[in-house]
Structure formats: structure tokens, C-alpha cells
Design a protein around this motif. Sequence first.
Motif, PDB file in Angstrom:
ATOM      1  N   ARG A 169      38.194  42.198  38.074  1.00  0.00           N
ATOM      2  CA  ARG A 169      37.642  40.943  37.567  1.00  0.00           C
ATOM      3  C   ARG A 169      38.032  40.731  36.100  1.00  0.00           C
ATOM      4  NH1 ARG A 169      31.557  41.023  36.935  1.00  0.00           N
ATOM      5  NH2 ARG A 169      32.205  42.181  35.121  1.00  0.00           N
ATOM      6  N   GLY A 170      37.896  41.778  35.295  1.00  0.00           N
ATOM      7  CA  GLY A 170      38.263  41.665  33.882  1.00  0.00           C
ATOM      8  C   GLY A 170      39.735  41.371  33.687  1.00  0.00           C
TER       9      GLY A 170
ATOM     10  N   THR B 193      34.492  38.158  41.952  1.00  0.00           N
ATOM     11  CA  THR B 193      35.300  37.030  41.487  1.00  0.00           C
ATOM     12  C   THR B 193      35.025  35.714  42.207  1.00  0.00           C
ATOM     13  OG1 THR B 193      37.093  37.510  43.039  1.00  0.00           O
ATOM     14  CG2 THR B 193      37.199  38.561  40.868  1.00  0.00           C
ATOM     15  N   GLU B 194      34.285  35.761  43.339  1.00  0.00           N
ATOM     16  CA  GLU B 194      34.039  34.582  44.171  1.00  0.00           C
ATOM     17  C   GLU B 194      35.342  33.980  44.701  1.00  0.00           C
ATOM     18  OE1 GLU B 194      31.114  33.356  45.317  1.00  0.00           O
ATOM     19  OE2 GLU B 194      30.200  35.095  44.365  1.00  0.00           O
ATOM     20  N   SER B 195      36.372  34.789  44.818  1.00  0.00           N
ATOM     21  CA  SER B 195      37.642  34.392  45.421  1.00  0.00           C
ATOM     22  C   SER B 195      38.120  35.536  46.301  1.00  0.00           C
ATOM     23  CB  SER B 195      38.701  34.118  44.355  1.00  0.00           C
ATOM     24  OG  SER B 195      38.337  33.035  43.551  1.00  0.00           O
ATOM     25  N   THR B 196      38.715  35.190  47.420  1.00  0.00           N
ATOM     26  CA  THR B 196      39.237  36.254  48.263  1.00  0.00           C
ATOM     27  C   THR B 196      40.437  36.894  47.579  1.00  0.00           C
ATOM     28  OG1 THR B 196      40.758  34.810  49.471  1.00  0.00           O
ATOM     29  CG2 THR B 196      38.526  35.057  50.371  1.00  0.00           C
TER      30      THR B 196
ATOM     31  N   LEU C  19      36.288  49.724  40.163  1.00  0.00           N
ATOM     32  CA  LEU C  19      37.613  49.115  40.308  1.00  0.00           C
ATOM     33  C   LEU C  19      37.506  47.605  40.451  1.00  0.00           C
ATOM     34  CD1 LEU C  19      39.353  51.623  42.737  1.00  0.00           C
ATOM     35  CD2 LEU C  19      39.927  51.213  40.355  1.00  0.00           C
ATOM     36  N   ALA C  20      36.542  47.136  41.223  1.00  0.00           N
ATOM     37  CA  ALA C  20      36.358  45.694  41.401  1.00  0.00           C
ATOM     38  C   ALA C  20      36.011  45.022  40.073  1.00  0.00           C
ATOM     39  CB  ALA C  20      35.273  45.427  42.441  1.00  0.00           C
TER      40      ALA C  20
ATOM     41  N   ILE D  51      38.143  45.183  48.910  1.00  0.00           N
ATOM     42  CA  ILE D  51      38.442  43.776  49.193  1.00  0.00           C
ATOM     43  C   ILE D  51      37.160  42.946  49.149  1.00  0.00           C
ATOM     44  CG2 ILE D  51      39.194  42.185  51.010  1.00  0.00           C
ATOM     45  CD1 ILE D  51      41.276  44.362  51.789  1.00  0.00           C
ATOM     46  N   LYS D  52      36.097  43.463  49.753  1.00  0.00           N
ATOM     47  CA  LYS D  52      34.823  42.736  49.756  1.00  0.00           C
ATOM     48  C   LYS D  52      34.214  42.668  48.356  1.00  0.00           C
ATOM     49  CE  LYS D  52      33.344  43.621  54.475  1.00  0.00           C
ATOM     50  NZ  LYS D  52      32.248  44.138  55.305  1.00  0.00           N
ATOM     51  N   LEU D  53      34.274  43.771  47.622  1.00  0.00           N
ATOM     52  CA  LEU D  53      33.659  43.790  46.289  1.00  0.00           C
ATOM     53  C   LEU D  53      34.438  42.936  45.289  1.00  0.00           C
ATOM     54  CD1 LEU D  53      32.405  47.470  45.988  1.00  0.00           C
ATOM     55  CD2 LEU D  53      31.114  45.417  46.590  1.00  0.00           C
ATOM     56  N   VAL D  54      35.746  42.816  45.476  1.00  0.00           N
ATOM     57  CA  VAL D  54      36.522  41.913  44.626  1.00  0.00           C
ATOM     58  C   VAL D  54      36.045  40.482  44.864  1.00  0.00           C
ATOM     59  CG1 VAL D  54      38.823  40.903  44.280  1.00  0.00           C
ATOM     60  CG2 VAL D  54      38.544  43.374  44.313  1.00  0.00           C
TER      61      VAL D  54
END
Length: 146
Positions: A34-35, A90-93, A29-30, A83-86
Motif C-alpha cells: 500500500r505504501g 488498497t480497496e483495489s484488486t 507485506l500488504a 491478494i486478499k489483504l492487498v
Amino acid sequence: IYTPPTFKSRRKEKEYWRNVRDVKRTLPLAREIRGIIIETYEYTQTLPPSERQAHLKQVEKSLKKQYTPIMKKLTLSQGKMLIKLVYRETESTTFELVKAFLGSFRAAIYQAFAATFGASLKKQYDPLGEDALTERIVLLVEMGIL
């Protein structure tokens, strides 16, 4: 060479395998998120400013329709892991992403909603510190070992 970890207690072992389950469920899902973010951002940059909001509303509507049933099936720990894996992908919260696409008011509402369940959209991923075990699990899942 992969060697399975040894555990000091049954509770730690259960916690480890719960983390493995959560990573396996949320990592795809993460990556999809990102995509979608990259694709949406690139496309909105080609649109004139007057059409961006309409396009973002259309994207939000289609994403809610597609992902709401999937997100409702996640447990609280899987939601926190997502939330953490996103952030990892993405390097953004998640808060920053929602704020960028939907505005600061909606981001604050989503943050307040997450806080009622003990989560935070502002949570960052620290692969060398707090999330070292999660990072190891992610790498093992990516290699196909777990």
C-alpha cells in the motif's frame, strides 16, 4: 476482552491457526505494498508523461530485486491471503493495480499465471461474508492479541 475460539473439530482448529500464521506473515507485506503504491502514484503524477514509463520500469526492477526472494518463500495459501489483504489495504484488486501500473497485457499474463495455481488476482476481500474469520484475525493481530 479476547476469548479464544472453540472448535468443533481438530481440522477446524488447524485451519484457524494456519490462517493466523498466514495473516501474520502477509499483513506487513500488504501494508508495504500500500505504501509503495501510494508513493509511486504520487511521484508519477509529478513526472511528465514521457518519463513515467521509464520511472515505472525502474521501480518494477527494484521491487522485483527486493521482493522476489520474499515472495518465493510464501506458500500458496499465503499468496492467496496476500491478494486478499492487498485488496483490504488498497480497496483495489491486485489485477487492477497491476493493470494501472504495468498495463493490461502484463496484468492478463500475471492473472493467467496465478490461475495455474488456483489463485485469482481479481479476488476481492469481503470482511462481512466469506472473509469474516480473516477480518477477525487481522483485527486481533493489529491489536497485538495474536
